[in-house]
Design a protein around this motif. Structure first.
Motif, PDB file in Angstrom:
ATOM      1  N   MET A  85     -18.974   3.601  -8.937  1.00 39.74           N
ATOM      2  CA  MET A  85     -18.959   4.941  -8.369  1.00 39.74           C
ATOM      3  C   MET A  85     -18.264   5.892  -9.346  1.00 39.74           C
ATOM      4  O   MET A  85     -17.157   5.632  -9.796  1.00 39.74           O
ATOM      5  N   THR A  86     -18.916   6.983  -9.710  1.00 38.32           N
ATOM      6  CA  THR A  86     -18.392   7.913 -10.700  1.00 38.32           C
ATOM      7  C   THR A  86     -17.681   9.074 -10.033  1.00 38.32           C
ATOM      8  O   THR A  86     -18.195   9.662  -9.085  1.00 38.32           O
ATOM      9  N   SER A  87     -16.514   9.418 -10.539  1.00 41.55           N
ATOM     10  CA  SER A  87     -15.723  10.493  -9.938  1.00 41.55           C
ATOM     11  C   SER A  87     -16.377  11.847 -10.178  1.00 41.55           C
ATOM     12  O   SER A  87     -17.045  12.077 -11.177  1.00 41.55           O
ATOM     13  N   ILE A  88     -16.153  12.779  -9.226  1.00 37.86           N
ATOM     14  CA  ILE A  88     -16.618  14.150  -9.377  1.00 37.86           C
ATOM     15  C   ILE A  88     -15.420  15.043  -9.601  1.00 37.86           C
ATOM     16  O   ILE A  88     -14.281  14.579  -9.655  1.00 37.86           O
ATOM     17  N   LEU A  89     -15.652  16.333  -9.714  1.00 38.50           N
ATOM     18  CA  LEU A  89     -14.580  17.297  -9.924  1.00 38.50           C
ATOM     19  C   LEU A  89     -13.526  17.175  -8.832  1.00 38.50           C
ATOM     20  O   LEU A  89     -13.848  17.163  -7.644  1.00 38.50           O
ATOM     21  N   ALA A  90     -12.284  17.095  -9.222  1.00 39.58           N
ATOM     22  CA  ALA A  90     -11.197  16.933  -8.257  1.00 39.58           C
ATOM     23  C   ALA A  90     -11.128  18.126  -7.307  1.00 39.58           C
ATOM     24  O   ALA A  90     -11.343  19.265  -7.704  1.00 39.58           O
ATOM     25  N   THR A  91     -10.828  17.854  -6.046  1.00 38.68           N
ATOM     26  CA  THR A  91     -10.663  18.896  -5.044  1.00 38.68           C
ATOM     27  C   THR A  91      -9.277  18.767  -4.435  1.00 38.68           C
ATOM     28  O   THR A  91      -8.692  17.686  -4.412  1.00 38.68           O
ATOM     29  N   PRO A  92      -8.730  19.861  -3.901  1.00 38.74           N
ATOM     30  CA  PRO A  92      -7.344  19.813  -3.447  1.00 38.74           C
ATOM     31  C   PRO A  92      -7.104  18.938  -2.224  1.00 38.74           C
ATOM     32  O   PRO A  92      -6.041  18.358  -2.084  1.00 38.74           O
ATOM     33  N   ARG A  93      -8.083  18.828  -1.318  1.00 36.54           N
ATOM     34  CA  ARG A  93      -7.887  18.063  -0.092  1.00 36.54           C
ATOM     35  C   ARG A  93      -9.106  17.189   0.161  1.00 36.54           C
ATOM     36  O   ARG A  93     -10.245  17.634   0.061  1.00 36.54           O
ATOM     37  N   VAL A  94      -8.856  15.922   0.515  1.00 39.74           N
ATOM     38  CA  VAL A  94      -9.926  14.947   0.709  1.00 39.74           C
ATOM     39  C   VAL A  94      -9.795  14.342   2.098  1.00 39.74           C
ATOM     40  O   VAL A  94      -8.715  13.884   2.489  1.00 39.74           O
ATOM     41  N   ALA A  95     -10.892  14.311   2.846  1.00 38.30           N
ATOM     42  CA  ALA A  95     -10.905  13.725   4.184  1.00 38.30           C
ATOM     43  C   ALA A  95     -11.906  12.580   4.246  1.00 38.30           C
ATOM     44  O   ALA A  95     -13.035  12.702   3.755  1.00 38.30           O
ATOM     45  N   LEU A  96     -11.489  11.501   4.847  1.00 34.63           N
ATOM     46  CA  LEU A  96     -12.372  10.377   5.157  1.00 34.63           C
ATOM     47  C   LEU A  96     -12.603  10.383   6.659  1.00 34.63           C
ATOM     48  O   LEU A  96     -11.651  10.274   7.439  1.00 34.63           O
ATOM     49  N   VAL A  97     -13.856  10.540   7.062  1.00 34.72           N
ATOM     50  CA  VAL A  97     -14.196  10.568   8.490  1.00 34.72           C
ATOM     51  C   VAL A  97     -14.913   9.276   8.840  1.00 34.72           C
ATOM     52  O   VAL A  97     -16.076   9.063   8.484  1.00 34.72           O
ATOM     53  N   ILE A  98     -14.196   8.401   9.531  1.00 35.85           N
ATOM     54  CA  ILE A  98     -14.775   7.133   9.982  1.00 35.85           C
ATOM     55  C   ILE A  98     -15.672   7.418  11.191  1.00 35.85           C
ATOM     56  O   ILE A  98     -15.250   8.060  12.148  1.00 35.85           O
ATOM     57  N   GLY A  99     -16.898   6.925  11.139  1.00 35.14           N
ATOM     58  CA  GLY A  99     -17.852   7.256  12.192  1.00 35.14           C
ATOM     59  C   GLY A  99     -18.392   8.663  12.036  1.00 35.14           C
ATOM     60  O   GLY A  99     -18.692   9.336  13.026  1.00 35.14           O
ATOM     61  N   GLY A 100     -18.523   9.113  10.795  1.00 34.02           N
ATOM     62  CA  GLY A 100     -18.879  10.504  10.547  1.00 34.02           C
ATOM     63  C   GLY A 100     -20.362  10.808  10.518  1.00 34.02           C
ATOM     64  O   GLY A 100     -20.744  11.955  10.322  1.00 34.02           O
ATOM     65  N   SER A 101     -21.211   9.819  10.744  1.00 33.00           N
ATOM     66  CA  SER A 101     -22.643  10.045  10.570  1.00 33.00           C
ATOM     67  C   SER A 101     -23.335  10.637  11.799  1.00 33.00           C
ATOM     68  O   SER A 101     -24.485  11.058  11.721  1.00 33.00           O
ATOM     69  N   GLY A 102     -22.642  10.670  12.947  1.00 33.01           N
ATOM     70  CA  GLY A 102     -23.283  11.206  14.146  1.00 33.01           C
ATOM     71  C   GLY A 102     -22.285  11.612  15.197  1.00 33.01           C
ATOM     72  O   GLY A 102     -21.077  11.346  15.088  1.00 33.01           O
ATOM     73  N   GLY A 103     -22.765  12.295  16.240  1.00 30.59           N
ATOM     74  CA  GLY A 103     -21.928  12.659  17.381  1.00 30.59           C
ATOM     75  C   GLY A 103     -20.764  13.553  17.003  1.00 30.59           C
ATOM     76  O   GLY A 103     -20.896  14.486  16.207  1.00 30.59           O
ATOM     77  N   ILE A 104     -19.599  13.256  17.574  1.00 29.92           N
ATOM     78  CA  ILE A 104     -18.398  14.030  17.290  1.00 29.92           C
ATOM     79  C   ILE A 104     -18.045  13.947  15.808  1.00 29.92           C
ATOM     80  O   ILE A 104     -17.641  14.940  15.189  1.00 29.92           O
ATOM     81  N   GLY A 105     -18.195  12.769  15.218  1.00 27.52           N
ATOM     82  CA  GLY A 105     -17.865  12.599  13.811  1.00 27.52           C
ATOM     83  C   GLY A 105     -18.650  13.534  12.914  1.00 27.52           C
ATOM     84  O   GLY A 105     -18.103  14.103  11.957  1.00 27.52           O
ATOM     85  N   LYS A 106     -19.915  13.723  13.194  1.00 26.39           N
ATOM     86  CA  LYS A 106     -20.756  14.611  12.389  1.00 26.39           C
ATOM     87  C   LYS A 106     -20.249  16.042  12.454  1.00 26.39           C
ATOM     88  O   LYS A 106     -20.185  16.739  11.419  1.00 26.39           O
ATOM     89  N   SER A 107     -19.865  16.488  13.637  1.00 29.79           N
ATOM     90  CA  SER A 107     -19.321  17.848  13.780  1.00 29.79           C
ATOM     91  C   SER A 107     -18.011  17.997  13.029  1.00 29.79           C
ATOM     92  O   SER A 107     -17.723  19.046  12.451  1.00 29.79           O
ATOM     93  N   ILE A 108     -17.207  16.937  13.037  1.00 24.26           N
ATOM     94  CA  ILE A 108     -15.945  16.967  12.298  1.00 24.26           C
ATOM     95  C   ILE A 108     -16.213  17.081  10.805  1.00 24.26           C
ATOM     96  O   ILE A 108     -15.542  17.843  10.097  1.00 24.26           O
TER      97      ILE A 108
END
Length: 247
Positions: free
Chosen positions: A1-24
């Motif tokens: 996996m190749t890194s992209i341009l650094a960003t100030p804040r990073v979020a990992l959303v578990i279950g992010g592909s649908g429902g409430i997670g998608k909105s988050i």
């Protein structure tokens, strides 16, 4: 996996592909977060969501893993850290809901429920506790049914009560780290998980049960999560009931 341009804040959303997670995911991306969209089964949905964010000018990747598998979660967190350079916020929406009365509840279903909702939350919280950077946030998911105590929700409520207890203890264990740990407890929310098997009368009854006379939208829950992930630095070790006044 190749890194992209650094960003100030990073979020990992578990279950992010649908429902409430998608909105988050959408909300956090709009707030300027780089987002890792976790999925366990629906790769197409997760990748589509990540691609949409990138096309809109944001930063996102799709990552896969079984939340209850220690090796999978370790690898997933490693990959997100490698790609973005670190993790600031972990939101765990992953969970399943299998309803039934306690007296007749199938024990295999009970074990599956606990594996996902309790063991999964524990493993995600454990990795997050080790990795989230100073100024970050860990946000787990409970349910308002721990207070409303509807029949047939006993095993599900038991799993989410465990999530609440784990979350509140972890907040105290991270003393001195400048990392907040909270749980969000949604009320009835218009997702496929909630609407499945309910007729119009049942939904109308739940709508009338809240002072606002509607059920929640996933976007309502995402607003609370974004607040906890961003400016809400003085809210810590709490369960936030996002339910329109249901309980």
């Amino acid at each position: 996996m190749t890194s992209i341009l650094a960003t100030p804040r990073v979020a990992l959303v578990i279950g992010g592909s649908g429902g409430i997670g998608k909105s988050i995911v959408h909300k956090l991306a709009a707030e300027g977060f780089a987002v890792a969209v976790h999925y366990s089964e629906n790769q197409a949905s997760a990748q589509k969501l990540a691609d949409e964010i990138v096309v809109a000018g944001g930063s996102a990747i799709a990552v896969r893993g079984d939340v209850a598998d220690e090796t999978a979660m370790t690898t997933l967190f490693d990959d997100v850290e490698q790609f973005f350079g670190g993790i600031d916020v972990v939101v765990n929406t992953a969970g399943i809901m299998i309803l039934g009365p306690v007296a007749d509840y199938d024990l295999e279903a009970f074990d599956l429920l606990m594996r996902t909702n309790v063991r999964g939350t524990f493993l995600v919280s454990q990795q997050a506790a080790r990795r989230v950077r100073s100024g970050g946030a860990i946000i787990n998911f409970s349910t308002t049914v721990t207070r409303t105590q509807f029949p047939n929700y006993g095993p599900y409520v038991a799993s989410k009560a465990a999530v609440e207890g784990l979350t509140l203890v972890l907040a105290r264990e991270l003393r001195g780290r400048d990392v907040t740990v909270n749980a969000v407890a949604p009320g009835p929310t218009a997702t496929a998980l909630f609407l499945e098997g309910k007729d119009e009368q049942s939904i109308a009854t739940l709508e009338k049960a809240t002072p606002l006379e509607r059920i929640g939208a996933p976007e309502d829950i995402a607003e609370t999560v974004a607040f906890l992930a961003g400016p809400a630095r003085w809210i810590n070790g709490q369960t936030i009931f996002t339910n329109g006044g249901l309980a």
